[in-house]
Design a protein around this motif. Structure first.
Motif, PDB file in Angstrom:
ATOM      1  N   ASP A 133      10.260  -3.586   8.777  1.00 42.85           N
ATOM      2  CA  ASP A 133      10.367  -3.920   7.353  1.00 42.85           C
ATOM      3  C   ASP A 133       9.799  -2.787   6.492  1.00 42.85           C
ATOM      4  O   ASP A 133      10.396  -2.407   5.484  1.00 42.85           O
ATOM      5  N   LEU A 134       8.652  -2.245   6.910  1.00 48.53           N
ATOM      6  CA  LEU A 134       8.051  -1.128   6.172  1.00 48.53           C
ATOM      7  C   LEU A 134       9.002   0.079   6.155  1.00 48.53           C
ATOM      8  O   LEU A 134       9.241   0.687   5.106  1.00 48.53           O
ATOM      9  N   ALA A 135       9.557   0.406   7.324  1.00 45.44           N
ATOM     10  CA  ALA A 135      10.449   1.571   7.411  1.00 45.44           C
ATOM     11  C   ALA A 135      11.705   1.328   6.560  1.00 45.44           C
ATOM     12  O   ALA A 135      12.174   2.234   5.856  1.00 45.44           O
ATOM     13  N   ASN A 136      12.223   0.107   6.610  1.00 45.92           N
ATOM     14  CA  ASN A 136      13.405  -0.201   5.793  1.00 45.92           C
ATOM     15  C   ASN A 136      13.095  -0.043   4.309  1.00 45.92           C
ATOM     16  O   ASN A 136      13.901   0.491   3.539  1.00 45.92           O
ATOM     17  N   ASN A 165       0.447   3.485   9.350  1.00 48.63           N
ATOM     18  CA  ASN A 165      -0.254   4.523   8.593  1.00 48.63           C
ATOM     19  C   ASN A 165       0.440   5.879   8.773  1.00 48.63           C
ATOM     20  O   ASN A 165       0.681   6.615   7.819  1.00 48.63           O
ATOM     21  N   LEU A 166       0.795   6.172  10.030  1.00 44.38           N
ATOM     22  CA  LEU A 166       1.388   7.488  10.323  1.00 44.38           C
ATOM     23  C   LEU A 166       2.805   7.593   9.752  1.00 44.38           C
ATOM     24  O   LEU A 166       3.190   8.645   9.232  1.00 44.38           O
ATOM     25  N   ILE A 167       3.576   6.514   9.810  1.00 47.23           N
ATOM     26  CA  ILE A 167       4.922   6.546   9.211  1.00 47.23           C
ATOM     27  C   ILE A 167       4.809   6.839   7.714  1.00 47.23           C
ATOM     28  O   ILE A 167       5.546   7.655   7.161  1.00 47.23           O
ATOM     29  N   MET A 168       3.849   6.156   7.068  1.00 45.52           N
ATOM     30  CA  MET A 168       3.711   6.356   5.611  1.00 45.52           C
ATOM     31  C   MET A 168       3.339   7.803   5.309  1.00 45.52           C
ATOM     32  O   MET A 168       3.931   8.436   4.434  1.00 45.52           O
ATOM     33  N   LEU A 228       0.831  -1.217   0.000  1.00 45.04           N
ATOM     34  CA  LEU A 228       0.000   0.000   0.000  1.00 45.04           C
ATOM     35  C   LEU A 228       0.863   1.262   0.000  1.00 45.04           C
ATOM     36  O   LEU A 228       0.445   2.302  -0.505  1.00 45.04           O
ATOM     37  N   SER A 229       2.075   1.150   0.530  1.00 46.82           N
ATOM     38  CA  SER A 229       2.935   2.341   0.558  1.00 46.82           C
ATOM     39  C   SER A 229       3.416   2.708  -0.842  1.00 46.82           C
ATOM     40  O   SER A 229       3.969   3.786  -1.042  1.00 46.82           O
ATOM     41  N   SER A 230       3.183   1.827  -1.837  1.00 46.49           N
ATOM     42  CA  SER A 230       3.616   2.223  -3.177  1.00 46.49           C
ATOM     43  C   SER A 230       2.755   3.359  -3.730  1.00 46.49           C
ATOM     44  O   SER A 230       3.131   3.976  -4.727  1.00 46.49           O
ATOM     45  N   ILE A 231       1.644   3.671  -3.062  1.00 50.83           N
ATOM     46  CA  ILE A 231       0.876   4.884  -3.411  1.00 50.83           C
ATOM     47  C   ILE A 231       1.791   6.117  -3.295  1.00 50.83           C
ATOM     48  O   ILE A 231       1.619   7.112  -3.990  1.00 50.83           O
ATOM     49  N   LEU A 232       2.780   6.020  -2.407  1.00 49.98           N
ATOM     50  CA  LEU A 232       3.676   7.157  -2.154  1.00 49.98           C
ATOM     51  C   LEU A 232       4.739   7.324  -3.242  1.00 49.98           C
ATOM     52  O   LEU A 232       5.375   8.371  -3.333  1.00 49.98           O
ATOM     53  N   LEU A 233       4.941   6.282  -4.047  1.00 55.20           N
ATOM     54  CA  LEU A 233       6.108   6.273  -4.938  1.00 55.20           C
ATOM     55  C   LEU A 233       5.836   6.993  -6.255  1.00 55.20           C
ATOM     56  O   LEU A 233       4.720   6.962  -6.761  1.00 55.20           O
ATOM     57  N   GLU A 234       6.899   7.554  -6.803  1.00 54.76           N
ATOM     58  CA  GLU A 234       6.766   8.227  -8.091  1.00 54.76           C
ATOM     59  C   GLU A 234       7.548   7.499  -9.175  1.00 54.76           C
ATOM     60  O   GLU A 234       7.961   8.081 -10.166  1.00 54.76           O
ATOM     61  N   SER A 235       7.792   6.197  -8.937  1.00 57.04           N
ATOM     62  CA  SER A 235       8.541   5.406  -9.928  1.00 57.04           C
ATOM     63  C   SER A 235       8.045   3.967  -9.843  1.00 57.04           C
ATOM     64  O   SER A 235       7.430   3.572  -8.860  1.00 57.04           O
ATOM     65  N   PRO A 236       8.334   3.158 -10.872  1.00 55.61           N
ATOM     66  CA  PRO A 236       7.940   1.752 -10.812  1.00 55.61           C
ATOM     67  C   PRO A 236       8.698   1.019  -9.706  1.00 55.61           C
ATOM     68  O   PRO A 236       9.778   1.444  -9.287  1.00 55.61           O
ATOM     69  N   GLN A 237       8.115  -0.076  -9.229  1.00 55.36           N
ATOM     70  CA  GLN A 237       8.685  -0.791  -8.093  1.00 55.36           C
ATOM     71  C   GLN A 237       8.421  -2.279  -8.266  1.00 55.36           C
ATOM     72  O   GLN A 237       7.323  -2.672  -8.672  1.00 55.36           O
ATOM     73  N   THR A 238       9.407  -3.107  -7.935  1.00 58.53           N
ATOM     74  CA  THR A 238       9.175  -4.554  -7.914  1.00 58.53           C
ATOM     75  C   THR A 238       9.284  -5.037  -6.477  1.00 58.53           C
ATOM     76  O   THR A 238      10.249  -4.705  -5.778  1.00 58.53           O
ATOM     77  N   CYS A 246      -4.365   2.702   3.413  1.00 62.11           N
ATOM     78  CA  CYS A 246      -4.152   3.602   2.272  1.00 62.11           C
ATOM     79  C   CYS A 246      -4.460   5.049   2.663  1.00 62.11           C
ATOM     80  O   CYS A 246      -4.166   5.979   1.917  1.00 62.11           O
ATOM     81  N   LEU A 247      -5.019   5.240   3.863  1.00 62.68           N
ATOM     82  CA  LEU A 247      -5.392   6.594   4.300  1.00 62.68           C
ATOM     83  C   LEU A 247      -4.168   7.530   4.353  1.00 62.68           C
ATOM     84  O   LEU A 247      -4.188   8.623   3.772  1.00 62.68           O
ATOM     85  N   GLY A 248      -3.126   7.114   5.036  1.00 65.58           N
ATOM     86  CA  GLY A 248      -1.920   7.947   5.184  1.00 65.58           C
ATOM     87  C   GLY A 248      -1.283   8.280   3.842  1.00 65.58           C
ATOM     88  O   GLY A 248      -1.065   9.464   3.519  1.00 65.58           O
ATOM     89  N   PRO A 249      -1.009   7.264   3.002  1.00 65.80           N
ATOM     90  CA  PRO A 249      -0.405   7.569   1.708  1.00 65.80           C
ATOM     91  C   PRO A 249      -1.275   8.492   0.844  1.00 65.80           C
ATOM     92  O   PRO A 249      -0.756   9.405   0.197  1.00 65.80           O
TER      93      PRO A 249
END
Ligand code: UD1
Length: 420
Positions: free
Chosen positions: A194-197, A169-172, A30-40, A98-101
């Motif tokens: 793991d999420l933070a890493n 949610n808040l970290i994202m 869900l944090s990939s909502i934050l990204l501005e590039s493709p991700q695998t 998905c709220l935070g992102p």
């Protein structure tokens, strides 16, 4: 709806592999909502909740391709849509992540109030309180949380309790907010680390993950590449119990022993032995199962997600065990089903007393939530005769083809489709 039919009584022997962690994968995807590039993403388990997450991300505007054989998910950003509909959120509570992102990227989000496992009220007040401190405001409109802000701003937030989802949610949200966020009384679970890493690998500046104070300095944007999700400590812990309850010997591959410390200590007290080797751990038991007492707590305490599995093993201990459930009310739904198999369990409020019996006897039982289902499968593996575990759709939310994995190590277990 499917059911599992288990012929019990065979000690499990051999090697069994642990997949990527569901509870780490959900927020990370869900944090990939934050990204501005493709991700695998690699090591993404093939589970119902993962497919729900993929559908949700697609509705939110991302392009996702999931190769479930290779456990790889490829994401590409697209124009974002700020609404998470009830049809999806009701089937998976973690959708609220998905709220935070969305707030961070768009300054708006409309997310249905979550449903998920029937294990208690599970409010999201701490998530909302945190975002309000960061400048967002919320209204409840026809079952939807509608949030708005100009831009999320860094803030000092103290959580009332160390909520896992709230912390994530808040970290994202904070990762691309303006300024610095300090989260006190944060949850310390390995999945949060793991999420933070992952976010840090995309350029975020998060420190203190794994401790109860997490500092996030907002960065302008996040650019991803490739990330492997950590192994699932709850699936691994379930396999350790499978070795113990059947009197078998299993090599659990990719078992995250450090993240399982509280569980391993209890299983050792119950008579199990563990030997770590390259790539995994040997788990076995010598002699009768010993009783033990446990209390569920936030990490690094004993995880509530392993309580039901340990209770199945306590049913066969040579004495009386006590369980104190401190995280969720209403998380003893497996107990009445275990009693149908001959267990002696009495419940008062959030405590259970489990008097060991010499054997469990197969019966028809009903799975009521994810970990309760796992506990009934474990009990079935150890029981005399045939156990039918019905309504296993809960199990499929958290365990990837568990019957195939268990069959490979000697279990007699098959899936059947039943018409309700
Ligand atoms: C996560 C896990 C779940 C695990 C749980 C506790 C995922 C997808 N799920 O769930 O498997 O059982 O952690 O380890 O990672 N609470 C509030 N207000 C809030 C948030 C939480 O009162 O705003 C309460 C809950 O009702 C509960 C306790 O805090 O009693 C812990 O909940 P939380 O840590 O948030 O669990 P989840 O993130 O939902």
């Amino acid at each position: 709806m499917d059911k599992l039919i288990i012929e019990g009584g065979t000690p499990l022997e051999g090697a069994i592999e642990v997949n990527g962690s569901k509870n780490a994968a959900l927020p990370i995807l869900l944090s990939s909502i934050l990204l501005e590039s493709p991700q695998t993403f690699r090591n993404v388990p093939d589970l119902r909740d993962i497919h729900t997450t993929r559908k949700l991300l697609e509705l939110l505007g991302l392009h996702c391709a999931y190769d479930c054989e290779r456990h790889e998910m490829r994401m590409e950003p697209g124009p974002l849509v700020p609404e998470a509909p009830y049809e999806l959120v009701r089937t998976m509570r973690a959708s609220v992540l998905c709220l935070g992102p969305l707030l961070a990227r768009l300054g708006q989000a409309k997310v249905a109030l979550p449903g998920g496992c029937a294990i208690g009220a599970r409010p999201v007040d701490q998530h909302l309180k945190g975002f309000e401190k960061m400048g967002a405001s919320f209204e409840l409109e026809q079952g939807y949380i509608v949030g708005r802000c100009d831009r999320l701003r860094g803030a000092e937030i103290t959580l009332d309790m160390p909520t896992v989802g709230g912390t994530e949610n808040l970290i994202m949200g904070a990762s691309i907010a303006e300024g610095e966020t300090v989260l006190h009384n944060a949850a310390r679970e390995p999945e949060i680390v793991d999420l933070a890493n992952f976010l840090n690998s995309c350029g975020a500046d998060i420190q203190g993950q794994g401790s109860s104070t997490i500092t996030v300095r907002g960065v302008p944007k996040l650019i991803g590449a490739d990330y492997a999700v950590m192994p699932d400590r709850i699936e691994a812990g379930t396999f350790l119990v499978a070795a113990g309850i059947t009197g078998g010997r299993l090599f659990v591959k990719n078992c995250p022993m450090q993240a399982l410390e509280a569980v391993v200590l209890k299983l050792q007290a119950m008579g199990m032995a563990f030997r770590e080797e390259d790539g995994g751990v040997w788990a076995s038991i010598d002699g009768p199962i010993q009783p033990c007492d446990l209390k569920t707590q936030p990490y690094p305490g004993f995880p509530t997600d392993m309580q039901a599995q340990l209770m199945a093993m306590m049913c066969l201990a040579s004495g009386t065990s006590m369980v104190d459930e401190r995280i969720f009310e209403n998380r003893f739904m497996h107990a009445s089903e275990l009693v149908r198999m001959g267990a002696r369990i009495s419940i008062t409020g959030h405590s259970a007393v489990v008097r060991g019996v010499p054997k469990l006897i197969g019966a028809e039982v009903m799975a009521s939530d994810l970990r309760a289902s796992a506990s009934l499968v474990l009990a079935g593996l150890a029981a005399e005769g045939t156990t039918q575990v019905r309504r296993i759709y809960h199990l499929d939310r958290g365990y990837e083809r568990i019957e195939n994995k268990l069959c490979k190590v000697g279990a007699k277990i098959r899936r059947e489709h039943e018409i309700d």
